[in-house]
Design an enzyme around this catalytic site. Structure first.
Site, PDB file in Angstrom:
ATOM      1  N   GLU A 256       0.864  -1.193   0.000  1.00  0.00           N
ATOM      2  CA  GLU A 256       0.000   0.000   0.000  1.00  0.00           C
ATOM      3  C   GLU A 256       0.884   1.221   0.000  1.00  0.00           C
ATOM      4  O   GLU A 256       1.844   1.280   0.775  1.00  0.00           O
ATOM      5  CB  GLU A 256      -0.810   0.137   1.309  1.00  0.00           C
ATOM      6  CG  GLU A 256      -1.986  -0.730   1.466  1.00  0.00           C
ATOM      7  CD  GLU A 256      -2.695  -0.501   2.818  1.00  0.00           C
ATOM      8  OE1 GLU A 256      -2.460   0.522   3.502  1.00  0.00           O
ATOM      9  OE2 GLU A 256      -3.489  -1.387   3.181  1.00  0.00           O
ATOM     10  N   GLU A 309     -13.496   5.522   0.134  1.00  0.00           N
ATOM     11  CA  GLU A 309     -14.299   4.592   0.940  1.00  0.00           C
ATOM     12  C   GLU A 309     -15.039   5.371   2.032  1.00  0.00           C
ATOM     13  O   GLU A 309     -14.444   5.772   3.034  1.00  0.00           O
ATOM     14  CB  GLU A 309     -13.381   3.554   1.610  1.00  0.00           C
ATOM     15  CG  GLU A 309     -12.706   2.601   0.663  1.00  0.00           C
ATOM     16  CD  GLU A 309     -11.801   1.610   1.417  1.00  0.00           C
ATOM     17  OE1 GLU A 309     -12.234   0.485   1.678  1.00  0.00           O
ATOM     18  OE2 GLU A 309     -10.658   1.982   1.745  1.00  0.00           O
ATOM     19  N   LYS A 312     -14.931   4.484   6.065  1.00  0.00           N
ATOM     20  CA  LYS A 312     -13.716   4.500   6.897  1.00  0.00           C
ATOM     21  C   LYS A 312     -13.790   5.662   7.882  1.00  0.00           C
ATOM     22  O   LYS A 312     -14.603   6.575   7.747  1.00  0.00           O
ATOM     23  CB  LYS A 312     -12.472   4.606   6.009  1.00  0.00           C
ATOM     24  CG  LYS A 312     -12.234   3.319   5.229  1.00  0.00           C
ATOM     25  CD  LYS A 312     -10.835   3.249   4.687  1.00  0.00           C
ATOM     26  CE  LYS A 312     -10.037   2.205   5.436  1.00  0.00           C
ATOM     27  NZ  LYS A 312      -8.706   2.020   4.827  1.00  0.00           N
ATOM     28  N   GLU A 317      -8.831   9.275   5.890  1.00  0.00           N
ATOM     29  CA  GLU A 317      -8.870   7.843   5.546  1.00  0.00           C
ATOM     30  C   GLU A 317      -9.867   7.550   4.423  1.00  0.00           C
ATOM     31  O   GLU A 317      -9.713   6.571   3.692  1.00  0.00           O
ATOM     32  CB  GLU A 317      -9.212   6.999   6.781  1.00  0.00           C
ATOM     33  CG  GLU A 317      -8.158   7.043   7.882  1.00  0.00           C
ATOM     34  CD  GLU A 317      -6.835   6.395   7.486  1.00  0.00           C
ATOM     35  OE1 GLU A 317      -6.852   5.469   6.654  1.00  0.00           O
ATOM     36  OE2 GLU A 317      -5.783   6.825   7.996  1.00  0.00           O
TER      37      GLU A 317
END
Ligand SMILES: *[C@@H]1O[C@H](CO)[C@@H](O)[C@H](O)[C@H]1NC(C)=O
Length: 339
Positions: A256, A309, A312, A317
């Site tokens: 990542e 997302e 999250k 984030e």
């Protein structure tokens, strides 16, 4: 929506690519209630010619959509399963029979645990890795699948300068065992690297240029090695830490890395995210795919991440995505612009 090819990376397409496919991966996080379907998601990977995908769990619908695509896949068991995978070999055999064997998918890496080494389950990782590796063989999977784990930079007690890289004492024993498994199976260690956090937490000492591939002069000189960017320095801190365990031959790959576009201005921004990710893609596709300490080892890298997302914790984030959940690019990347 339709996609238009831009000239952005055409000049670099003779290296770092197979046919039209980029030697790069993108993570597919699923913590959202508005994400595209598995079919739409995999089509988007194919449209933008990404060669590799990282899944955080072996979701059957995603694995179905990946069948026959040839995308190289990294996937792992859920963290909650690691202790059982270590305790019961039969559980590992079943895991392989359920999530790997039935699919015509190019599995290439199995990641046993994402940033779990310092937690309660850390000590079960080496045995879970051994069990999965043995189960793959027993199940008759002929393709070589690398079984590994993923560390965060929190595993390091020291990372500056890179040659001083060393793991925290309390995890040295388990990491020695893991490195020995990786070494005997010719598998890489995987790490998550975020120059964004290094920069945002200490902007008076870490320059934006050093964090985002904006410097063409060395910023850190470490003996014989010169660093123009944090990414290389961070990978080499892990290389140095592995050497101290006696396992300098184990490769370090990046599971990542990314940069958020929102949530903590001015450190988060579209401009900074674009600079970092485009700078990294350029590095990975133009011959400088290795690091100063390991000039012969191209760093296999997964960018984080495909979509923003919404479930999250916190805006930072939630904002690492290259695309919104409606598949609109957040900025130019991957040869595509959305009109
Ligand atoms: C499996 O996928 C590959 C592409 O990765 C394809 O060439 C092959 O035909 C597929 N096999 C079956 C049995 O569908």
């Amino acid at each position: 929506m339709f996609l238009v090819i831009t000239l952005l990376f055409l000049s670099t397409r003779s290296t770092g690519v197979v046919g039209d496919t980029l030697f790069a991966g993108v993570c597919d996080g699923r913590n959202g209630d508005n994400l595209p379907s598995p079919t739409q998601t995999i089509s988007l990977y194919q449209k933008i010619n990404i060669g590799w995908i990282r899944l955080y769990e072996p979701f059957p619908d995603l694995l179905n959509s990946l069948q026959g695509t040839g995308l190289l896949v990294a996937v792992g068991p859920k963290n909650e399963e690691i202790k059982t995978l270590a305790d019961q070999y039969e559980y590992a055999v079943n895991w392989v029979k359920t999530f790997i064997a039935p699919y015509n998918v190019s599995f290439n890496w199995i990641t046993v645990g994402n940033e779990v080494i310092q937690s309660e389950i850390g000590r079960y990782v080496p045995q879970a890795m051994r069990h999965i590796k043995a189960a793959l063989t027993q199940t008759g999977i002929s393709r070589t699948i690398h079984v590994t784990t993923v560390l965060s930079t929190a595993a390091l007690a020291n990372s500056y300068p890179p040659s001083a890289g060393v793991f925290k004492p309390q995890i040295t024993e388990v990491l020695t065992e893991i490195a020995s498994v990786l070494s005997s199976t010719d598998s890489p260690l995987m790490v998550n690297i975020y120059p964004y956090f290094a920069y945002a937490s200490d902007p008076s000492h870490v320059s934006l240029a050093y964090a985002t591939f904006g410097s063409d002069k060395p910023v850190v000189i470490d003996g014989n090695y010169q660093y123009t960017n944090i990414f290389d320095a961070a990978v080499d801190s892990f290389n140095a830490a592995l050497e101290k365990l006696g396992h300098g031959g184990v490769k370090v790959y990046v599971a990542e890395t990314g940069w958020p576009t929102r949530g903590n201005p001015p450190y988060t921004s579209v401009e900074n995210a674009r600079a970092y990710n485009q700078g990294l893609l350029k590095k990975l596709t133009t011959g400088a795919r290795a690091t100063p300490r390991r000039p012969q080892v191209p760093v296999v890298t997964f960018f984080f991440e495909m979509f923003n997302e919404d479930l999250k914790q916190g805006e930072v984030e939630q904002s690492f995505g290259f695309f919104t959940p409606n598949m609109v690019p957040v900025y130019d990347m991957w040869n595509v612009k959305c009109l």
